[in-house]
Motif scaffolding. Structure first.
Motif, PDB file in Angstrom:
ATOM      1  N   UNK A 118      19.172   6.139 -16.613  1.00 27.48           N
ATOM      2  CA  UNK A 118      19.270   4.941 -16.670  1.00 27.48           C
ATOM      3  C   UNK A 118      21.013   4.425 -16.458  1.00 27.48           C
ATOM      4  N   UNK A 119      21.436   5.467 -16.274  1.00 26.95           N
ATOM      5  CA  UNK A 119      23.283   4.439 -16.377  1.00 26.95           C
ATOM      6  C   UNK A 119      23.194   3.899 -14.841  1.00 26.95           C
ATOM      7  N   UNK A 120      24.565   2.996 -14.371  1.00 28.53           N
ATOM      8  CA  UNK A 120      24.966   2.089 -13.810  1.00 28.53           C
ATOM      9  C   UNK A 120      26.044   3.113 -12.630  1.00 28.53           C
ATOM     10  N   UNK A 121      25.653   3.816 -11.956  1.00 30.90           N
ATOM     11  CA  UNK A 121      26.686   4.318 -11.109  1.00 30.90           C
ATOM     12  C   UNK A 121      27.423   3.989 -10.167  1.00 30.90           C
ATOM     13  N   UNK A 122      26.388   2.646  -9.968  1.00 27.58           N
ATOM     14  CA  UNK A 122      27.652   2.155  -8.600  1.00 27.58           C
ATOM     15  C   UNK A 122      28.869   1.478  -9.728  1.00 27.58           C
ATOM     16  N   UNK A 123      28.603   0.825 -10.943  1.00 29.99           N
ATOM     17  CA  UNK A 123      29.779   0.300 -11.256  1.00 29.99           C
ATOM     18  C   UNK A 123      31.031   0.625 -11.190  1.00 29.99           C
ATOM     19  N   UNK A 124      31.931   0.044 -10.303  1.00 24.51           N
ATOM     20  CA  UNK A 124      33.349  -0.016 -10.630  1.00 24.51           C
ATOM     21  C   UNK A 124      34.288   0.146 -11.993  1.00 24.51           C
ATOM     22  N   UNK A 125      34.968   1.059 -11.697  1.00 23.50           N
ATOM     23  CA  UNK A 125      35.621   0.726 -12.135  1.00 23.50           C
ATOM     24  C   UNK A 125      37.403   0.346 -11.982  1.00 23.50           C
ATOM     25  N   UNK A 126      38.350   0.372 -13.356  1.00 20.60           N
ATOM     26  CA  UNK A 126      39.512   0.306 -13.014  1.00 20.60           C
ATOM     27  C   UNK A 126      40.594   1.309 -13.334  1.00 20.60           C
ATOM     28  N   UNK A 127      40.954   2.023 -12.084  1.00 20.14           N
ATOM     29  CA  UNK A 127      42.514   2.510 -12.402  1.00 20.14           C
ATOM     30  C   UNK A 127      43.793   2.122 -13.262  1.00 20.14           C
ATOM     31  N   UNK A 128      44.291   3.358 -13.776  1.00 14.71           N
ATOM     32  CA  UNK A 128      45.382   2.621 -14.805  1.00 14.71           C
ATOM     33  C   UNK A 128      46.171   1.956 -14.252  1.00 14.71           C
ATOM     34  N   UNK A 129      47.201   2.351 -13.574  1.00  7.99           N
ATOM     35  CA  UNK A 129      47.835   2.197 -12.270  1.00  7.99           C
ATOM     36  C   UNK A 129      47.416   0.572 -11.986  1.00  7.99           C
ATOM     37  N   UNK A 130      46.178   0.500 -12.070  1.00  5.40           N
ATOM     38  CA  UNK A 130      46.269  -1.040 -11.143  1.00  5.40           C
ATOM     39  C   UNK A 130      46.934  -2.450 -11.567  1.00  5.40           C
ATOM     40  N   UNK A 131      47.146  -3.013 -11.075  1.00  6.32           N
ATOM     41  CA  UNK A 131      48.396  -4.567 -11.270  1.00  6.32           C
ATOM     42  C   UNK A 131      46.514  -5.372 -12.173  1.00  6.32           C
ATOM     43  N   UNK A 132      47.547  -6.345 -13.164  1.00  3.04           N
ATOM     44  CA  UNK A 132      46.104  -7.011 -13.499  1.00  3.04           C
ATOM     45  C   UNK A 132      46.118  -7.984 -12.535  1.00  3.04           C
ATOM     46  N   UNK A 133      46.205  -8.488 -11.555  1.00  2.00           N
ATOM     47  CA  UNK A 133      46.605  -9.136 -10.158  1.00  2.00           C
ATOM     48  C   UNK A 133      45.256  -9.166  -9.273  1.00  2.00           C
ATOM     49  N   UNK A 134      45.274  -7.390  -9.231  1.00  3.87           N
ATOM     50  CA  UNK A 134      44.412  -7.164  -8.447  1.00  3.87           C
ATOM     51  C   UNK A 134      43.324  -7.038  -8.928  1.00  3.87           C
ATOM     52  N   UNK A 135      42.907  -6.728 -10.588  1.00  2.14           N
ATOM     53  CA  UNK A 135      41.956  -6.725 -11.294  1.00  2.14           C
ATOM     54  C   UNK A 135      41.065  -8.025 -10.890  1.00  2.14           C
ATOM     55  N   UNK A 136      42.360  -9.313 -11.198  1.00  2.29           N
ATOM     56  CA  UNK A 136      41.881 -10.931 -10.900  1.00  2.29           C
ATOM     57  C   UNK A 136      40.982 -10.966 -10.100  1.00  2.29           C
ATOM     58  N   UNK A 137      42.391  -9.956  -8.327  1.00  2.00           N
ATOM     59  CA  UNK A 137      41.516 -10.768  -6.933  1.00  2.00           C
ATOM     60  C   UNK A 137      40.599 -10.165  -6.993  1.00  2.00           C
ATOM     61  N   UNK A 138      39.900  -8.691  -7.449  1.00  2.00           N
ATOM     62  CA  UNK A 138      38.458  -8.123  -6.781  1.00  2.00           C
ATOM     63  C   UNK A 138      37.598  -8.554  -7.245  1.00  2.00           C
TER      64      UNK A 138
END
Length: 372
Positions: free
Chosen positions: A310-330
């Protein structure tokens, strides 16, 4: 990769310019050395191509001690761009750019192709500029030639000592943009010295702040803006810039996790989600590695299946060292309410929820507007 281990530099008069510098200049990144006059940033850079020698410690380039390399050979393996450009006024643009490839005895056709490619890379038509002399170019155009001359012999490392500081503000901003664009194509290890914090924030992947011959703080622009190490860094950055940083991913995420193992039953996962009022729950293996996200409605509708199915294996994750700006941009939250935050080895370290992110952004922009 360039590594400085326990570097000290003491001049003959006893002045200690560098004190126990241990640094890694990240491969394929723009590494910016910055600090007040006399802090040791230019001295640190000049150690790398042995324009000056250190007193104690070790410098490794690709695991090779630079003291075991002939200084002339070492310099030919590095590009070097300086503030006053240093183009040869009596030589054409072609000959200026081709200087090191000629010393390396490249084939004439290969040199011509390389010079033309580099001129096009910085938007200078070879047919127009190849046979001109430096005096026939603007300051910004001359500095572009200085940059591509450093790239001509295809070095893995480029040293840039305040290369844009003598230019007018418009030319300077254009060349900063050009450097960031170029780096995406050439992917070199760049060590860039500046005294301008705005320039550092704009171009750097890693900023190294120095004071009195020591490293005070190093990190991405986002990390330094969000978490200045001390009062000196705060003052050097400036209050107006400190207010421009979004919180880091680590500060945004929730660390107190409710998870289930992939080997658990779906019924147990449903119980957890109901108990803790969760729409979905992260799933890990027994080593804490992230496996995916399970949502409540899927689990309730297909409770006869395994969690893995039942898992959603394709869901993206967030890297711990990613910037918040990248989180929003993606735009990762366009589809999902919750995203897992993972470390480099894919260990689940937290989650970020859409509601939490929106609340943080609202608060941030209210502060930016002065609370209006």
């Amino acid at each position: 990769m360039i590594q400085l281990n326990g570097i000290h530099k003491v001049y003959d008069d006893g002045f200690q310019a560098l004190k126990d510098i241990t640094l890694t200049f990240e491969e394929g990144k723009i590494n910016v050395l910055i600090g007040p006059s006399g802090c040791g940033k230019t001295t640190t850079m000049k150690l790398l191509n042995r324009l000056t020698n250190y007193t104690e410690g070790q410098i490794l380039i690709d695991d090779k001690d630079i003291k075991q390399v002939n200084p002339i050979e070492l310099r030919r393996q590095m590009g070097y761009v300086i503030q006053n450009i240093g183009l040869f006024p009596h030589m054409t643009i072609y000959d200026n750019v081709a200087t090191v490839p000629k010393l390396l005895k490249w084939d004439k056709q290969k040199i011509k192709q390389k010079v033309d490619d580099l001129l096009r890379m910085v938007n200078l038509d070879p047919e127009v500029y190849r046979n001109r002399y430096p005096a026939e170019l603007s300051g910004g155009q001359q500095q572009r030639i200085g940059v591509i001359r450093a790239l001509a012999a295809e070095p893995s490392t480029i040293l840039m000592d305040e290369p844009f500081s003598a230019l007018d503000p418009i030319s300077r901003e254009q060349l900063q943009d050009e450097l960031v664009r170029l780096q995406k194509e050439i992917n070199k290890t760049i060590v860039f010295v500046t005294h301008d914090m705005d320039e550092a924030i704009k171009i750097a992947d890693q900023i190294i702040i120095m004071k009195s011959g020591q490293v005070v703080q190093k990190g991405s622009p986002q990390e330094i803006l969000a978490n200045p190490a001390n009062d000196f860094v705060k003052e050097f950055i400036g209050e107006e810039r400190l207010g421009s940083a979004l919180p880091s991913v680590e500060k945004l995420m929730t660390k107190q996790l409710f998870t289930v193992y992939q080997s658990d039953s779906v019924e147990k996962a449903i119980e957890h989600m109901v108990m803790y009022q969760m729409k979905e729950i992260p799933v890990t293996d027994h080593d804490g590695k992230y496996m995916g996200m399970l949502d409540l409605f899927t689990a309730m509708n297909q409770s006869d299946k395994s969690i893995h199915a039942l898992l959603d294996h394709n869901r993206k994750t967030v890297a711990l060292n990613a910037g918040s700006e990248q989180l929003i941009a993606d735009n990762l939250f366009e589809t999902y309410d919750t995203l897992g935050v993972v470390s480099e080895d894919n260990t689940l370290v937290g989650v970020i929820k859409r509601e939490q992110l929106l609340h943080t952004l609202q608060h941030f922009y209210e502060l930016k507007r002065g609370g209006q």
